[in-house]
Design a protein around this motif. Structure first.
Motif, PDB file in Angstrom:
ATOM      1  N   TRP A 136       0.903  -1.210   0.079  1.00 33.82           N
ATOM      2  CA  TRP A 136       0.072  -0.033   0.001  1.00 33.82           C
ATOM      3  C   TRP A 136       0.848   1.058  -0.126  1.00 33.82           C
ATOM      4  CZ3 TRP A 136      -0.698   4.218   3.123  1.00 33.82           C
ATOM      5  CH2 TRP A 136      -1.884   4.974   2.592  1.00 33.82           C
ATOM      6  N   ILE A 166       2.440   1.814  -3.626  1.00 30.22           N
ATOM      7  CA  ILE A 166       1.569   2.534  -4.397  1.00 30.22           C
ATOM      8  C   ILE A 166       1.187   4.062  -4.211  1.00 30.22           C
ATOM      9  CG2 ILE A 166      -0.917   2.306  -5.334  1.00 30.22           C
ATOM     10  CD1 ILE A 166      -0.614  -0.598  -4.701  1.00 30.22           C
ATOM     11  N   ASP A 167       1.032   4.091  -2.786  1.00 29.61           N
ATOM     12  CA  ASP A 167       0.956   5.419  -2.508  1.00 29.61           C
ATOM     13  C   ASP A 167       1.997   6.419  -2.497  1.00 29.61           C
ATOM     14  OD1 ASP A 167      -1.059   7.187  -0.759  1.00 29.61           O
ATOM     15  OD2 ASP A 167       0.522   7.644   0.540  1.00 29.61           O
ATOM     16  N   TYR A 211       1.373   7.239  -6.356  1.00 25.61           N
ATOM     17  CA  TYR A 211       0.535   8.443  -6.684  1.00 25.61           C
ATOM     18  C   TYR A 211       1.190   9.859  -6.146  1.00 25.61           C
ATOM     19  CZ  TYR A 211      -3.144   4.941  -7.635  1.00 25.61           C
ATOM     20  OH  TYR A 211      -3.808   3.961  -8.134  1.00 25.61           O
ATOM     21  N   HIS A 229      -7.603   5.234  -2.795  1.00 26.21           N
ATOM     22  CA  HIS A 229      -6.362   4.583  -2.197  1.00 26.21           C
ATOM     23  C   HIS A 229      -6.159   4.581  -0.404  1.00 26.21           C
ATOM     24  CE1 HIS A 229      -2.762   2.160  -2.114  1.00 26.21           C
ATOM     25  NE2 HIS A 229      -2.164   3.213  -1.540  1.00 26.21           N
ATOM     26  N   LYS A 249      -6.454   1.517   2.900  1.00 24.26           N
ATOM     27  CA  LYS A 249      -5.320   1.534   3.775  1.00 24.26           C
ATOM     28  C   LYS A 249      -5.357   0.240   4.808  1.00 24.26           C
ATOM     29  CE  LYS A 249      -1.901   3.660   6.871  1.00 24.26           C
ATOM     30  NZ  LYS A 249      -1.528   5.044   7.644  1.00 24.26           N
TER      31      LYS A 249
END
Length: 490
Positions: A116, A119-120, A123, A156, A160
């Motif tokens: 996570w 990916i965060d 972004y 997103h 979490k």
């Protein structure tokens, strides 16, 4: 508070329903530990397993916990640890399983969190580039893909991973904050339990006994305000304490905190026992013990623990509610009035009013637990309630023996001890279970009618003997076999 009292009575093991009694007697036989120590360990295990799953409905219509506070006072060498480990085995196995399960869930959480976060970061990197482009071309409207990116980031963040929470049935060393953390949420239940009660004492639970009182009472909500403005809230918690302590620890605790513990009604919420030692009488002819009934009791514990685990997994906060039968409700009403009479100026409870105030409630909790573990179907019966009353009466006498200011050894009590030893040696040991009263007066240790009658009265109240008439209107002293069979040193 009196610490050097006349000895405790034999525990009323016969009051347990057969499904429980057989297991209790089996542990007493194989461990040769004091009867009350073993019986109270069973009550502790029953409370810890049932309190997350069950409540009972009081005659007034309110839902009440089935939680029991247990305090067992016993010297080193009384086999506290072995009995505790034996009886509570499923609880500790379930704790170990829960710990292993938590560790596995924590590992999965940490792996998901890393994905996570990766990916965060991606972004956020894209968003940073868009912001840099915007800075280079001031006044330019955000591009459509920026709006889409912000929407992706928002979704997103909603995904979490949530860190798993470790749930424990058994707590020991703790602070008030840790106490609240353990109960945070809805419907949580914990038992402060240890075979070395000094751990609980030093761990600090008696430093916030008012909050524990509220948990035992079944408060709808416990709340602790934190310095950052966020509150810890526990809704419908269930709390119990179960400790085996040495006399020195118990004495020291009461010297330091006795006024508060007694004055707040904390001790009144306990079933207390200080059983007579069996050390010196624990002879055995085998080291290979047979266990026929304890496994059945353990199976019932496991069923309840599994049911609570499923309840938590399904996020079900409500507990099953037990109801008393009409006959049992009528009996409870009688017990309320009888207790009020006993609190009066000349009543037996007059010097222990704090304990008496909780008498009927604790009797009700005992009845609910006996109902669950006996496998009784439907409503809690009058017979089960009467069993609970018999168990509780032993404990209220112990409370008086330990705490009452007037609980000194009177001449009648001293004479009763002398008479009981004589009856054991001169009658029971000779294979008789009754003896003419006049024979005892002529040949026994108490030669005056007044002293003998007073001693007989004490032993009758304790259930050691009873009196009846035989041929030619002869008065006989009858020895209670349930007492003399279990008498240490027989």
């Amino acid at each position: 508070m009196k610490f050097d009292q006349y000895k405790a009575e034999p525990y009323p093991i016969e009051a347990f329903p057969p499904q429980i009694r057989d297991a209790v007697e089996e542990v007493i036989k194989n461990s040769q530990a004091p009867d009350a120590l073993v019986a109270m360990e069973f009550l502790s295990a029953m409370s810890a397993c049932a309190q997350p799953v069950y409540d009972y409905l009081s005659p007034t219509g309110s839902k009440k916990p089935v939680s029991l506070n247990i305090m067992i006072i016993a010297d080193s060498g009384e086999r506290k640890t072995s009995v505790h480990t034996l009886v509570s085995k499923p609880l500790y196995e379930f704790e170990e399983f829960g710990t292993a399960q938590y560790q596995a869930e924590l590992a999965r959480y940490e792996a998901k969190l890393k994905v996570w976060e990766t990916i965060d970061r991606g972004y956020l990197s894209q968003l940073r580039k868009q912001a840099e482009n915007q800075a280079e071309q001031p006044g330019m409207e955000l591009e459509a893909d920026v709006d889409e990116l912000l929407s992706l980031i928002s979704r997103h963040h909603q995904l979490k991973p949530v860190k798993p929470r470790f749930r424990s049935y058994i707590c020991q060393n703790t602070t008030e904050r840790a106490f609240m953390d353990a109960l945070e949420g809805d419907g949580e239940a914990i038992t402060y339990m240890s075979d070395e009660g000094g751990i609980l004492v030093k761990g600090g639970i008696f430093g916030f006994y008012e909050r524990i009182n509220k948990g035992w009472d079944g408060a709808a909500m416990l709340k602790m305000d934190r310095s950052n403005g966020v509150s810890i809230v526990a809704r419908n918690p269930r709390v119990a304490v179960s400790a085996l302590v040495q006399p020195s620890v118990f004495k020291d605790l009461n010297i330091k905190r006795g006024d508060g513990l007694r004055g707040s009604g904390h001790w009144a919420r306990y079933l207390i026992g200080w059983p007579e030692s069996t050390q010196g009488y624990r002879y055995t002819d085998t080291l290979e013990y047979e266990w026929l009934y304890l496994p059945e009791f353990h199976y019932k514990m496991k069923v309840l623990l599994a049911e609570d685990a499923e309840r938590r997994k399904s996020s079900i906060a409500n507990r099953r509610v037990l109801v008393f039968s009409a006959e049992a409700k009528s009996c409870l009403l009688e017990l309320v009035n009888k207790t009020e009479d006993l609190i009066g100026p000349q009543g037996y409870y007059n010097d222990i009013k704090d304990a008496a105030s909780k008498a009927v409630e604790i009797m009700s909790r005992l009845a609910a637990l006996l109902h669950v573990f006996s496998g009784e179907e439907g409503e809690i019966s009058l017979a089960t309630l009467k069993c609970a009353v018999q168990l509780y009466n032993w404990h209220i006498r112990e409370f008086k023996r330990i705490f009452a200011e007037q609980a000194v050894m009177t001449p009648a009590v001293k004479d009763a001890q002398v008479l009981e030893k004589y009856l054991w040696r001169a009658v029971w040991d000779k294979r008789y279970d009754d003896v003419p009263k006049n024979f005892v007066r002529t040949n026994g240790p108490l030669r005056t009618v007044e002293r003998l009658d007073d001693a007989i009265e004490v032993l009758m109240r304790s259930g050691v003997i009873w009196i009846d008439k035989g041929r030619n209107n002869t008065t006989f002293i009858n020895l209670n076999p349930d007492y003399f069979f279990k008498r240490p040193g027989r």
